[in-house]
Design a protein around this motif. Structure first.
Motif, PDB file in Angstrom:
ATOM      1  N   LYS A  52       0.882  -1.001   0.158  1.00  0.00           N
ATOM      2  CA  LYS A  52      -0.074   0.172  -0.106  1.00  0.00           C
ATOM      3  C   LYS A  52       0.820   1.335   0.230  1.00  0.00           C
ATOM      4  O   LYS A  52       0.366   2.247  -0.024  1.00  0.00           O
ATOM      5  N   ASN A  53       2.210   1.206   0.083  1.00  0.00           N
ATOM      6  CA  ASN A  53       2.838   2.387   0.092  1.00  0.00           C
ATOM      7  C   ASN A  53       3.717   2.667  -1.041  1.00  0.00           C
ATOM      8  O   ASN A  53       4.749   3.604  -1.193  1.00  0.00           O
ATOM      9  N   MET A  54       3.311   1.907  -2.215  1.00  0.00           N
ATOM     10  CA  MET A  54       3.978   2.165  -3.489  1.00  0.00           C
ATOM     11  C   MET A  54       3.600   3.650  -4.090  1.00  0.00           C
ATOM     12  O   MET A  54       2.229   3.949  -3.710  1.00  0.00           O
ATOM     13  N   LYS A  55       4.468   4.507  -4.703  1.00  0.00           N
ATOM     14  CA  LYS A  55       3.993   5.731  -5.347  1.00  0.00           C
ATOM     15  C   LYS A  55       3.196   5.620  -6.413  1.00  0.00           C
ATOM     16  O   LYS A  55       3.453   4.531  -7.079  1.00  0.00           O
ATOM     17  N   GLU A  56       2.474   6.415  -6.874  1.00  0.00           N
ATOM     18  CA  GLU A  56       1.789   6.318  -8.039  1.00  0.00           C
ATOM     19  C   GLU A  56       2.727   6.461  -9.121  1.00  0.00           C
ATOM     20  O   GLU A  56       2.133   5.655 -10.198  1.00  0.00           O
ATOM     21  N   PHE A  57       3.809   6.969  -9.300  1.00  0.00           N
ATOM     22  CA  PHE A  57       4.661   6.835 -10.329  1.00  0.00           C
ATOM     23  C   PHE A  57       5.091   5.454 -10.704  1.00  0.00           C
ATOM     24  O   PHE A  57       5.391   4.790 -11.745  1.00  0.00           O
ATOM     25  N   GLU A  58       5.299   4.669  -9.568  1.00  0.00           N
ATOM     26  CA  GLU A  58       5.941   3.413  -9.368  1.00  0.00           C
ATOM     27  C   GLU A  58       4.892   2.554  -9.723  1.00  0.00           C
ATOM     28  O   GLU A  58       5.058   1.587 -10.946  1.00  0.00           O
ATOM     29  N   ILE A  59       3.784   2.531  -9.438  1.00  0.00           N
ATOM     30  CA  ILE A  59       2.440   1.606 -10.054  1.00  0.00           C
ATOM     31  C   ILE A  59       2.293   1.925 -11.479  1.00  0.00           C
ATOM     32  O   ILE A  59       2.126   0.984 -12.232  1.00  0.00           O
ATOM     33  N   SER A  60       2.372   3.287 -12.036  1.00  0.00           N
ATOM     34  CA  SER A  60       2.066   3.599 -13.432  1.00  0.00           C
ATOM     35  C   SER A  60       3.226   2.978 -14.286  1.00  0.00           C
ATOM     36  O   SER A  60       2.998   2.545 -15.185  1.00  0.00           O
ATOM     37  N   ALA A  61       4.552   2.958 -13.538  1.00  0.00           N
ATOM     38  CA  ALA A  61       5.575   2.604 -14.278  1.00  0.00           C
ATOM     39  C   ALA A  61       5.396   0.773 -14.854  1.00  0.00           C
ATOM     40  O   ALA A  61       5.747   0.387 -15.684  1.00  0.00           O
ATOM     41  N   ILE A  62       5.240   0.074 -13.498  1.00  0.00           N
ATOM     42  CA  ILE A  62       4.923  -1.341 -13.561  1.00  0.00           C
ATOM     43  C   ILE A  62       3.762  -1.461 -14.595  1.00  0.00           C
ATOM     44  O   ILE A  62       4.031  -2.406 -15.415  1.00  0.00           O
ATOM     45  N   ALA A  63       2.783  -0.684 -14.425  1.00  0.00           N
ATOM     46  CA  ALA A  63       1.504  -0.984 -15.361  1.00  0.00           C
ATOM     47  C   ALA A  63       1.803  -0.897 -16.633  1.00  0.00           C
ATOM     48  O   ALA A  63       1.266  -1.746 -17.648  1.00  0.00           O
TER      49      ALA A  63
END
Length: 214
Positions: A69-80
Motif C-alpha cells: 500500500k506504500n507504492m508511489k503512484e509513479f511506481e504503479i504507473s511504471a509497472i503497469a
C-alpha cells in the motif's frame, strides 16, 4: 537528571525515526530495482526476444507488490505501463505465454493498470492525417524505438536482426518498414544483405497470407 532523561528520549526517538527512514528507503530501492528489471524484460519483448522465463521469475519475486500500500503512484504507473507493453507483444497461441498474460490481467484487476489518457482536441481539428504527416509520424516512431535501448555499441546488423524478429512477431507494420529501411541503407554502404532481404520477404508473405503484390 530530568535533562538526561529528555536526551535519552530524544535519542530513542531519533533512532526509531532513522530506522523507519532506512526501512522506507530500502523498500523504495528494491522497488526501483524491480522496475528496472521489468524495463529490461519489456525492452527484450519489444525486440521479439523470448522473455517467458524471466517474466515468470519476476512475478514470483515481486508478488508482494500487489499488497504493498506504500507504492508511489509513479511506481504503479511504471509497472503497469511496462506490463501492458509486454502483453501487447505476446503470442496468444502459446500456452505458457497465455498463462503469463493471465497473470498480467490479474495484476490489472488488483489496480496495477495503465491510466487512461484524456486527449483534448482543438475545435475544428481533424483526426485524419495527410499521407505526409503519416509518414513523418512513422519516422518519429521508428526513431523513438531505436533510442529505446541505450547505445551499447551494437552493430547495425544486430539491430536489424532484432527488428526483423519484431517484424515477424508483431502486427505493427512499422517494424517491416524499419527493417526495409535498414536493409536499403546497408546495401547503399556495400554490405551483403541478401539473407536479410529473403527474411523480410518471407515475413511479408507470412503476414499477407502467402500473397505478395511485388
Amino acid at each position: 537528571m530530568a535533562r538526561l532523561e529528555t536526551l535519552k528520549k530524544l535519542e530513542t526517538t531519533l533512532e526509531k525515526f532513522l530506522g523507519r527512514a532506512v526501512d522506507t528507503e530500502t523498500a523504495r530501492l528494491e522497488n526501483f530495482q524491480s522496475i528496472d528489471l521489468l524495463d529490461d524484460i519489456a525492452r527484450d519483448s519489444m525486440k521479439g526476444r523470448f522473455i517467458n522465463n524471466r517474466l515468470g521469475s519476476w512475478f514470483a519475486r515481486n508478488n508482494e507488490l500487489l499488497s504493498n500500500k506504500n507504492m508511489k503512484e509513479f511506481e504503479i504507473s511504471a509497472i503497469a505501463n511496462l506490463l501492458n507493453d509486454i502483453q501487447s507483444a505476446m503470442d496468444p497461441s502459446d500456452a505458457e505465454t497465455q498463462k503469463l498474460a493471465e497473470e498480467i490481467d490479474h495484476w490489472k484487476e488488483q489496480g496495477i493498470a495503465p491510466k487512461r489518457k484524456l486527449v483534448l482536441k482543438m475545435k475544428g481539428e481533424t483526426a485524419e492525417l495527410s499521407i505526409t504527416e503519416k509518414f513523418m509520424e512513422l519516422l518519429k516512431k521508428e526513431a523513438e524505438l531505436l533510442e529505446f535501448d541505450p547505445n551499447k555499441g551494437e552493430h547495425l546488423l544486430t539491430i536489424l536482426d532484432d527488428v526483423l524478429k519484431s517484424a515477424d512477431a508483431k502486427e505493427d507494420p512499422m517494424f517491416v518498414h524499419l527493417a526495409a529501411s535498414i536493409i536499403y541503407f546497408m546495401r547503399m554502404h556495400g554490405y551483403k544483405v541478401g539473407p536479410f532481404v529473403k527474411r523480410l520477404k518471407e515475413i511479408e508473405l507470412k503476414k499477407t497470407g502467402g500473397s505478395h503484390a511485388g
